[in-house]
Motif scaffolding. Sequence first.
Motif, PDB file in Angstrom:
ATOM      1  N   LYS A   1      35.433 -41.387 -50.838  1.00 20.48           N
ATOM      2  CA  LYS A   1      35.490 -41.583 -52.287  1.00 20.48           C
ATOM      3  C   LYS A   1      34.848 -42.884 -52.736  1.00 20.48           C
ATOM      4  CE  LYS A   1      39.635 -38.774 -53.073  1.00 20.48           C
ATOM      5  NZ  LYS A   1      41.031 -38.768 -53.587  1.00 20.48           N
ATOM      6  N   THR A   2      34.597 -43.783 -51.800  1.00 20.26           N
ATOM      7  CA  THR A   2      34.062 -45.090 -52.181  1.00 20.26           C
ATOM      8  C   THR A   2      32.706 -45.406 -51.576  1.00 20.26           C
ATOM      9  OG1 THR A   2      35.361 -46.059 -50.375  1.00 20.26           O
ATOM     10  CG2 THR A   2      36.319 -46.147 -52.594  1.00 20.26           C
ATOM     11  N   ASN A   3      32.463 -44.992 -50.359  1.00 26.96           N
ATOM     12  CA  ASN A   3      31.268 -45.418 -49.633  1.00 26.96           C
ATOM     13  C   ASN A   3      30.287 -44.265 -49.446  1.00 26.96           C
ATOM     14  OD1 ASN A   3      33.806 -47.021 -48.351  1.00 26.96           O
ATOM     15  ND2 ASN A   3      32.010 -48.345 -48.519  1.00 26.96           N
ATOM     16  N   PRO A   4      29.073 -44.403 -49.974  1.00 27.34           N
ATOM     17  CA  PRO A   4      28.072 -43.348 -49.764  1.00 27.34           C
ATOM     18  C   PRO A   4      27.829 -43.123 -48.274  1.00 27.34           C
ATOM     19  CG  PRO A   4      27.336 -44.911 -51.442  1.00 27.34           C
ATOM     20  CD  PRO A   4      28.561 -45.507 -50.808  1.00 27.34           C
ATOM     21  N   LEU A   5      27.519 -41.882 -47.919  1.00 25.31           N
ATOM     22  CA  LEU A   5      27.311 -41.513 -46.517  1.00 25.31           C
ATOM     23  C   LEU A   5      25.833 -41.380 -46.194  1.00 25.31           C
ATOM     24  CD1 LEU A   5      28.333 -40.426 -43.740  1.00 25.31           C
ATOM     25  CD2 LEU A   5      28.285 -38.132 -44.786  1.00 25.31           C
ATOM     26  N   TRP A   6      25.436 -42.026 -45.104  1.00 28.60           N
ATOM     27  CA  TRP A   6      24.114 -41.827 -44.516  1.00 28.60           C
ATOM     28  C   TRP A   6      24.356 -41.137 -43.183  1.00 28.60           C
ATOM     29  CZ3 TRP A   6      20.083 -46.388 -44.175  1.00 28.60           C
ATOM     30  CH2 TRP A   6      18.849 -45.879 -43.755  1.00 28.60           C
ATOM     31  N   ILE A   7      23.990 -39.868 -43.095  1.00 26.54           N
ATOM     32  CA  ILE A   7      24.290 -39.099 -41.904  1.00 26.54           C
ATOM     33  C   ILE A   7      23.105 -39.125 -40.939  1.00 26.54           C
ATOM     34  CG2 ILE A   7      23.500 -36.881 -42.874  1.00 26.54           C
ATOM     35  CD1 ILE A   7      26.608 -37.383 -40.656  1.00 26.54           C
ATOM     36  N   ALA A   8      23.400 -39.266 -39.657  1.00 25.54           N
ATOM     37  CA  ALA A   8      22.380 -39.250 -38.621  1.00 25.54           C
ATOM     38  C   ALA A   8      22.476 -37.948 -37.852  1.00 25.54           C
ATOM     39  CB  ALA A   8      22.562 -40.428 -37.669  1.00 25.54           C
ATOM     40  N   ARG A   9      21.445 -37.121 -37.955  1.00 25.06           N
ATOM     41  CA  ARG A   9      21.399 -35.889 -37.170  1.00 25.06           C
ATOM     42  C   ARG A   9      19.955 -35.452 -37.048  1.00 25.06           C
ATOM     43  NH1 ARG A   9      22.324 -29.896 -37.760  1.00 25.06           N
ATOM     44  NH2 ARG A   9      23.224 -29.260 -35.777  1.00 25.06           N
ATOM     45  N   TYR A  10      19.455 -35.416 -35.826  1.00 28.46           N
ATOM     46  CA  TYR A  10      18.064 -35.076 -35.584  1.00 28.46           C
ATOM     47  C   TYR A  10      17.953 -33.576 -35.351  1.00 28.46           C
ATOM     48  CZ  TYR A  10      18.264 -40.091 -34.862  1.00 28.46           C
ATOM     49  OH  TYR A  10      18.493 -41.431 -35.024  1.00 28.46           O
ATOM     50  N   ALA A  11      17.866 -32.851 -36.447  1.00 30.03           N
ATOM     51  CA  ALA A  11      17.884 -31.392 -36.417  1.00 30.03           C
ATOM     52  C   ALA A  11      17.322 -30.876 -37.733  1.00 30.03           C
ATOM     53  CB  ALA A  11      19.318 -30.897 -36.203  1.00 30.03           C
ATOM     54  N   SER A  12      17.431 -29.570 -37.950  1.00 29.16           N
ATOM     55  CA  SER A  12      16.847 -28.959 -39.142  1.00 29.16           C
ATOM     56  C   SER A  12      17.745 -29.046 -40.371  1.00 29.16           C
ATOM     57  CB  SER A  12      16.503 -27.495 -38.858  1.00 29.16           C
ATOM     58  OG  SER A  12      17.676 -26.785 -38.507  1.00 29.16           O
TER      59      SER A  12
END
Length: 295
Positions: free
Chosen positions: A240-251
């Motif tokens: 609810k507070t911190n934007p997410l930067w997701i790491a996933r090397y896929a499609s």
Amino acid sequence: MPGSTSVHSRRRRGAPAAAGAVLASFALVVALPGTANAAQEDAGPGARDSQRAAPTKPGEASLGAGVRMYEGDSTDGAPPPITNRAATVKGVDVSSHQGNVNWKALSDRGVRWAYVKATESTSYKNPYFTQQYNGSYNRGMIRGAYHFALPNKSSGKTQANYFAKNGGGWSKDGKTLPGVLDIEYNPYGSTCYGLSKSAMVKWIRDFTRTYKSRTGRDAVIYTNTNWWRQCTGNNGGFGKTNPLWIARYASSPGALPNGWGFHTFWQYTSSGPVVGDHNVFNGAYNRLKVLANGG
């Protein structure tokens, strides 16, 4: 994978195939033009190898270093499937591995934003930070800084203060993104840095609260779903507070960590053109500007 596993005994595994729920207004699987072969040919000297190589000493970890060691990168720079190019905003992240970056080459490819490694733990500052941070800005990109966390070295508060003092600050100029906490697989040792799940959550909360008190902004959290589940118990207290930067090397970004209904950034490869790490912002350019301005 137990937290005490040695780095040298790990095997690379393919990225998970599960798909995650994404908030409807941001539910986009995005893409970049080009081919895998073109990406490899255009990579800067050593960019691909340096991104994939394991760090050998403190300071050498870059965004996704631990993810690549544990899960590998099978994309070879290949772009994700195209569904809605209008909502694709290209970005990159860089560290000392890239040295002096050719920002014009990236700008010419349509890269609109960049994150630059500023610090690691409390003993490392990126020697190329000025060229990378100011160089991207001078090409008209929106840029920000990130901190590679080593929670086993000092408290979250200590590292947040170090980051804020050494490049991780924020100003409301419309061109500066909030700082990033890079919290992922440990590239130097035990998976979860020797911390229990509750201790890890406390460390992350300590960092994010301190960073906000210093800058007025909620830090972006860069992480990987598998690591988050293993090392925080899939804690849902930051979405609810911190934007997410997701790491996933896929499609696709895949399943997201608990608490986040959508991702803000997605790092989808470490072997893209010029610098290796390429990302997309999950929204239109005007929404990226809102994020930079404190929205």
